[in-house]
Write a protein that holds these residues in place. Structure first.
Motif, PDB file in Angstrom:
ATOM      1  N   UNK A  29      76.480  77.017  68.886  1.00  0.00           N
ATOM      2  CA  UNK A  29      77.623  76.722  67.909  1.00  0.00           C
ATOM      3  C   UNK A  29      78.390  75.501  67.952  1.00  0.00           C
ATOM      4  N   UNK A  30      78.198  74.488  69.066  1.00  0.00           N
ATOM      5  CA  UNK A  30      78.502  73.168  69.020  1.00  0.00           C
ATOM      6  C   UNK A  30      77.440  72.057  69.039  1.00  0.00           C
ATOM      7  N   UNK A  31      76.300  72.594  68.459  1.00  0.00           N
ATOM      8  CA  UNK A  31      75.202  71.596  68.477  1.00  0.00           C
ATOM      9  C   UNK A  31      74.490  71.588  67.200  1.00  0.00           C
ATOM     10  N   UNK A  32      74.106  70.455  66.620  1.00  0.00           N
ATOM     11  CA  UNK A  32      73.494  70.382  65.346  1.00  0.00           C
ATOM     12  C   UNK A  32      72.557  69.232  65.412  1.00  0.00           C
ATOM     13  N   UNK A  33      71.568  69.455  64.587  1.00  0.00           N
ATOM     14  CA  UNK A  33      70.369  68.287  64.500  1.00  0.00           C
ATOM     15  C   UNK A  33      70.045  68.183  63.223  1.00  0.00           C
ATOM     16  N   UNK A  34      69.660  66.909  62.585  1.00  0.00           N
ATOM     17  CA  UNK A  34      69.177  66.565  61.457  1.00  0.00           C
ATOM     18  C   UNK A  34      68.150  65.648  61.553  1.00  0.00           C
ATOM     19  N   UNK A  35      67.227  65.514  60.278  1.00  0.00           N
ATOM     20  CA  UNK A  35      66.181  64.703  60.235  1.00  0.00           C
ATOM     21  C   UNK A  35      66.606  63.161  60.224  1.00  0.00           C
ATOM     22  N   UNK A  36      65.505  62.420  60.263  1.00  0.00           N
ATOM     23  CA  UNK A  36      65.821  61.043  60.440  1.00  0.00           C
ATOM     24  C   UNK A  36      66.563  60.343  59.524  1.00  0.00           C
ATOM     25  N   UNK A  37      67.321  59.533  59.769  1.00  0.00           N
ATOM     26  CA  UNK A  37      68.000  58.610  58.624  1.00  0.00           C
ATOM     27  C   UNK A  37      67.536  57.339  58.750  1.00  0.00           C
ATOM     28  N   UNK A  42      73.908  54.940  58.631  1.00  0.00           N
ATOM     29  CA  UNK A  42      73.475  56.290  57.866  1.00  0.00           C
ATOM     30  C   UNK A  42      73.506  57.404  59.087  1.00  0.00           C
ATOM     31  N   UNK A  43      72.878  57.327  60.036  1.00  0.00           N
ATOM     32  CA  UNK A  43      72.907  58.103  61.331  1.00  0.00           C
ATOM     33  C   UNK A  43      74.288  58.362  61.725  1.00  0.00           C
ATOM     34  N   UNK A  44      74.945  57.473  62.069  1.00  0.00           N
ATOM     35  CA  UNK A  44      76.374  57.421  62.329  1.00  0.00           C
ATOM     36  C   UNK A  44      77.209  58.054  61.265  1.00  0.00           C
ATOM     37  N   UNK A  45      77.035  57.841  60.098  1.00  0.00           N
ATOM     38  CA  UNK A  45      77.877  58.559  59.290  1.00  0.00           C
ATOM     39  C   UNK A  45      77.481  60.139  58.965  1.00  0.00           C
ATOM     40  N   UNK A  46      76.336  60.396  59.099  1.00  0.00           N
ATOM     41  CA  UNK A  46      75.902  61.550  59.031  1.00  0.00           C
ATOM     42  C   UNK A  46      76.451  62.650  59.900  1.00  0.00           C
ATOM     43  N   UNK A  47      76.463  62.033  61.378  1.00  0.00           N
ATOM     44  CA  UNK A  47      76.962  62.530  62.541  1.00  0.00           C
ATOM     45  C   UNK A  47      78.472  62.779  62.225  1.00  0.00           C
ATOM     46  N   UNK A  48      79.327  61.779  62.035  1.00  0.00           N
ATOM     47  CA  UNK A  48      80.888  61.771  61.850  1.00  0.00           C
ATOM     48  C   UNK A  48      81.232  62.795  60.606  1.00  0.00           C
ATOM     49  N   UNK A  49      80.330  62.949  59.738  1.00  0.00           N
ATOM     50  CA  UNK A  49      80.600  64.039  58.513  1.00  0.00           C
ATOM     51  C   UNK A  49      80.460  65.451  59.164  1.00  0.00           C
ATOM     52  N   UNK A  50      79.954  65.517  60.158  1.00  0.00           N
ATOM     53  CA  UNK A  50      79.764  66.851  60.800  1.00  0.00           C
ATOM     54  C   UNK A  50      80.360  67.260  61.899  1.00  0.00           C
ATOM     55  N   UNK A  51      81.120  66.417  62.670  1.00  0.00           N
ATOM     56  CA  UNK A  51      82.048  66.410  63.633  1.00  0.00           C
ATOM     57  C   UNK A  51      83.030  67.025  63.231  1.00  0.00           C
ATOM     58  N   UNK A  52      83.718  68.457  63.689  1.00  0.00           N
ATOM     59  CA  UNK A  52      84.557  69.119  63.113  1.00  0.00           C
ATOM     60  C   UNK A  52      85.457  69.794  64.398  1.00  0.00           C
ATOM     61  N   UNK A  53      85.324  69.502  65.471  1.00  0.00           N
ATOM     62  CA  UNK A  53      86.136  69.971  66.506  1.00  0.00           C
ATOM     63  C   UNK A  53      85.267  71.153  67.113  1.00  0.00           C
ATOM     64  N   UNK A  54      84.377  71.787  66.308  1.00  0.00           N
ATOM     65  CA  UNK A  54      83.468  72.796  66.634  1.00  0.00           C
ATOM     66  C   UNK A  54      82.347  72.159  67.291  1.00  0.00           C
ATOM     67  N   UNK A  55      81.308  71.443  66.091  1.00  0.00           N
ATOM     68  CA  UNK A  55      80.275  70.624  66.491  1.00  0.00           C
ATOM     69  C   UNK A  55      80.642  69.586  67.442  1.00  0.00           C
ATOM     70  N   UNK A  84      87.168  65.467  66.751  1.00  0.00           N
ATOM     71  CA  UNK A  84      86.378  65.447  65.437  1.00  0.00           C
ATOM     72  C   UNK A  84      86.024  64.063  65.363  1.00  0.00           C
ATOM     73  N   UNK A  85      86.097  63.157  66.323  1.00  0.00           N
ATOM     74  CA  UNK A  85      85.597  61.619  66.288  1.00  0.00           C
ATOM     75  C   UNK A  85      84.637  61.410  67.071  1.00  0.00           C
ATOM     76  N   UNK A  86      83.659  60.659  66.737  1.00  0.00           N
ATOM     77  CA  UNK A  86      82.522  60.383  67.724  1.00  0.00           C
ATOM     78  C   UNK A  86      82.976  59.499  68.732  1.00  0.00           C
TER      79      UNK A  86
END
Length: 109
Positions: A29-37, A42-55, A84-86
């Motif tokens: 529930x609190x972990x997500x992964x994605x392909x290489x940026x 770009x990696x930071x922006x992708x992570x920031x977009x997913x951080x929502x208090x649950x992730x 929700x912030x990195x």
């Protein structure tokens, strides 16, 4: 913005043998992964977009991080306090989403 110069670097992580001890155990529930940026930004922006208090954990990588040893490294971004912030990033040399998962993150006791 957490720059790549601020990353803690782990050079010899082996899933199944090693764990990363942080504020909460990694779960489905609190972990997500994605392909290489393409870049660290770009990696930071992708992570920031997913951080929502649950992730709270987001693993990706970047083809270009520092022009050296960190290029292609796994980047584990984390939100330590659930706002929700990195709050930080750990660079994992030789790690990708194929050889790391949420069970590699354990709670600090």
């Amino acid at each position: 913005v957490w720059a790549d110069a601020n990353a803690d670097v782990i050079t010899d992580f082996t899933t199944g043998d090693d764990t990363i001890q942080l504020f909460a155990a990694g779960t489905n529930a609190n972990y997500q992964e994605a392909a290489e940026e393409l870049t660290y930004g770009d990696a930071f922006a992708a992570a920031a977009a997913e951080m929502n208090g649950t992730i709270r954990y987001y693993l990706t990588s970047a083809a270009t991080v520092d022009g050296g040893d960190l290029d292609g490294a796994g980047l584990l971004f984390f939100d330590a306090n659930g706002d929700s912030d990195i709050d930080g990033v750990i660079a994992l040399i030789g790690v990708t989403q194929s050889n790391f998962d949420e069970t590699d993150i354990i709670a600090y006791v």
